[in-house]
Design a protein around this motif. Structure first.
Motif, PDB file in Angstrom:
ATOM      1  N   TYR A   1      17.733  42.423  90.477  1.00  0.00           N
ATOM      2  CA  TYR A   1      18.137  41.582  89.351  1.00  0.00           C
ATOM      3  C   TYR A   1      18.209  42.408  88.074  1.00  0.00           C
ATOM      4  O   TYR A   1      17.741  43.540  88.015  1.00  0.00           O
ATOM      5  N   LYS A   2      18.803  41.801  87.040  1.00  0.00           N
ATOM      6  CA  LYS A   2      18.871  42.417  85.718  1.00  0.00           C
ATOM      7  C   LYS A   2      18.328  41.419  84.706  1.00  0.00           C
ATOM      8  O   LYS A   2      18.662  40.236  84.758  1.00  0.00           O
ATOM      9  N   LEU A   3      17.459  41.876  83.823  1.00  0.00           N
ATOM     10  CA  LEU A   3      16.878  41.041  82.782  1.00  0.00           C
ATOM     11  C   LEU A   3      17.554  41.384  81.460  1.00  0.00           C
ATOM     12  O   LEU A   3      17.643  42.550  81.090  1.00  0.00           O
ATOM     13  N   HIS A   4      18.045  40.355  80.765  1.00  0.00           N
ATOM     14  CA  HIS A   4      18.717  40.513  79.468  1.00  0.00           C
ATOM     15  C   HIS A   4      17.842  39.864  78.404  1.00  0.00           C
ATOM     16  O   HIS A   4      17.275  38.799  78.627  1.00  0.00           O
TER      17      HIS A   4
ATOM     18  N   PHE B   1      15.106  34.941  73.809  1.00  0.00           N
ATOM     19  CA  PHE B   1      15.983  34.382  74.826  1.00  0.00           C
ATOM     20  C   PHE B   1      16.114  35.418  75.943  1.00  0.00           C
ATOM     21  O   PHE B   1      16.502  36.559  75.692  1.00  0.00           O
ATOM     22  N   ILE B   2      15.804  35.003  77.169  1.00  0.00           N
ATOM     23  CA  ILE B   2      15.778  35.919  78.299  1.00  0.00           C
ATOM     24  C   ILE B   2      16.564  35.303  79.450  1.00  0.00           C
ATOM     25  O   ILE B   2      16.410  34.123  79.755  1.00  0.00           O
ATOM     26  N   MET B   3      17.399  36.130  80.060  1.00  0.00           N
ATOM     27  CA  MET B   3      18.198  35.670  81.186  1.00  0.00           C
ATOM     28  C   MET B   3      18.086  36.672  82.324  1.00  0.00           C
ATOM     29  O   MET B   3      18.189  37.876  82.108  1.00  0.00           O
TER      30      MET B   3
ATOM     31  N   VAL C   1      26.176  42.094  86.612  1.00  0.00           N
ATOM     32  CA  VAL C   1      26.508  41.502  85.316  1.00  0.00           C
ATOM     33  C   VAL C   1      26.305  42.528  84.206  1.00  0.00           C
ATOM     34  O   VAL C   1      25.291  43.208  84.157  1.00  0.00           O
ATOM     35  N   GLY C   2      27.283  42.613  83.313  1.00  0.00           N
ATOM     36  CA  GLY C   2      27.179  43.510  82.167  1.00  0.00           C
ATOM     37  C   GLY C   2      26.240  42.949  81.117  1.00  0.00           C
ATOM     38  O   GLY C   2      25.489  41.994  81.367  1.00  0.00           O
ATOM     39  N   SER C   3      26.299  43.482  79.920  1.00  0.00           N
ATOM     40  CA  SER C   3      25.419  43.042  78.841  1.00  0.00           C
ATOM     41  C   SER C   3      25.638  41.563  78.510  1.00  0.00           C
ATOM     42  O   SER C   3      26.758  41.108  78.367  1.00  0.00           O
ATOM     43  N   MET C   4      24.546  40.844  78.382  1.00  0.00           N
ATOM     44  CA  MET C   4      24.593  39.416  78.039  1.00  0.00           C
ATOM     45  C   MET C   4      24.074  39.173  76.629  1.00  0.00           C
ATOM     46  O   MET C   4      23.809  38.036  76.248  1.00  0.00           O
ATOM     47  N   ARG C   5      23.941  40.205  75.837  1.00  0.00           N
ATOM     48  CA  ARG C   5      23.415  40.070  74.474  1.00  0.00           C
ATOM     49  C   ARG C   5      24.244  39.091  73.645  1.00  0.00           C
ATOM     50  O   ARG C   5      23.704  38.216  72.981  1.00  0.00           O
ATOM     51  N   THR C   6      25.563  39.207  73.702  1.00  0.00           N
ATOM     52  CA  THR C   6      26.438  38.304  72.953  1.00  0.00           C
ATOM     53  C   THR C   6      26.309  36.876  73.469  1.00  0.00           C
ATOM     54  O   THR C   6      26.281  35.927  72.683  1.00  0.00           O
ATOM     55  N   VAL C   7      26.210  36.716  74.772  1.00  0.00           N
ATOM     56  CA  VAL C   7      26.064  35.388  75.366  1.00  0.00           C
ATOM     57  C   VAL C   7      24.743  34.753  74.922  1.00  0.00           C
ATOM     58  O   VAL C   7      24.708  33.575  74.533  1.00  0.00           O
ATOM     59  N   LEU C   8      23.660  35.509  74.947  1.00  0.00           N
ATOM     60  CA  LEU C   8      22.368  34.978  74.501  1.00  0.00           C
ATOM     61  C   LEU C   8      22.410  34.614  73.018  1.00  0.00           C
ATOM     62  O   LEU C   8      21.855  33.587  72.609  1.00  0.00           O
ATOM     63  N   HIS C   9      23.085  35.431  72.218  1.00  0.00           N
ATOM     64  CA  HIS C   9      23.249  35.107  70.794  1.00  0.00           C
ATOM     65  C   HIS C   9      24.037  33.802  70.639  1.00  0.00           C
ATOM     66  O   HIS C   9      23.681  32.951  69.822  1.00  0.00           O
ATOM     67  N   GLN C  10      25.100  33.625  71.422  1.00  0.00           N
ATOM     68  CA  GLN C  10      25.894  32.398  71.350  1.00  0.00           C
ATOM     69  C   GLN C  10      25.078  31.182  71.775  1.00  0.00           C
ATOM     70  O   GLN C  10      25.220  30.110  71.186  1.00  0.00           O
TER      71      GLN C  10
END
Length: 167
Positions: free
Chosen positions: A89-92, A102-104, A110-119
């Motif tokens: 798994y990957k932890l963002h 916020f942790i996913m 899956v690439g970086s989810m930083r923008t998704v977590l910000h949204q």
């Protein structure tokens, strides 16, 4: 986007897990196996689930805390911890200016989810939780985010990024 989301967590500035969501995807590995099968089998199913989710949240927060500290010690105060990946798994990670975390957990493709977590924070959490007159400003003792609009918005948003894969 290829891949899938396994789970999502929100921690407040007091280190309490205020929201947990597991998604209906085949997660190949739980982030820990701290509770033995013997202990699990001696508990009723609802207690097993609660214990498991509580343990997961504690383990994830401890991991984030340790990794953030290590990154700052090795790289300086301006360096930030963003994610880590294992074979399974990957932890963002995303932290807001008010210290919400916020942790996913996703699959490794899956690439970086930083923008998704910000949204998720800016468009869903702020709109449906912070601006709600029914939501508490603080979450003492881990009293969580209980908001149907946030829950529905999160599921729809994640579903739009990671559409269900045909079986």
């Amino acid at each position: 986007m290829a891949g899938s989301v396994y789970s999502f967590y929100i921690f407040d500035r007091h280190t309490e897990c205020i929201y947990t969501k597991r998604f209906n995807s085949a997660q190949p590995l739980r982030p820990h196996a701290a509770v033995t099968s013997l202990t699990k089998s001696s508990l009723p199913p609802t207690a097993r689930k609660a214990l498991s989710e509580s343990d997961d949240a504690k383990l994830i927060f401890g991991t984030i805390f340790s990794l953030r500290r290590m990154v700052r010690q090795l790289g300086g105060e301006d360096d930030q911890f963003l994610s880590y990946r294992t074979n399974e798994y990957k932890l963002h990670y995303y932290e807001t200016p008010t210290q919400l975390k916020f942790i996913m957990l996703t699959d490794t493709r899956v690439g970086s989810m930083r923008t998704v977590l910000h949204q998720i924070w800016a468009t869903l959490y702020v709109e449906f939780v912070v601006k709600s007159p029914m939501a508490p400003a603080e979450h003492p003792g881990g009293v969580g985010v209980a908001n149907e609009m946030f829950e529905g918005g999160l599921e729809g948003f994640i579903g739009s990024i990671f559409p269900p894969q045909p079986a």
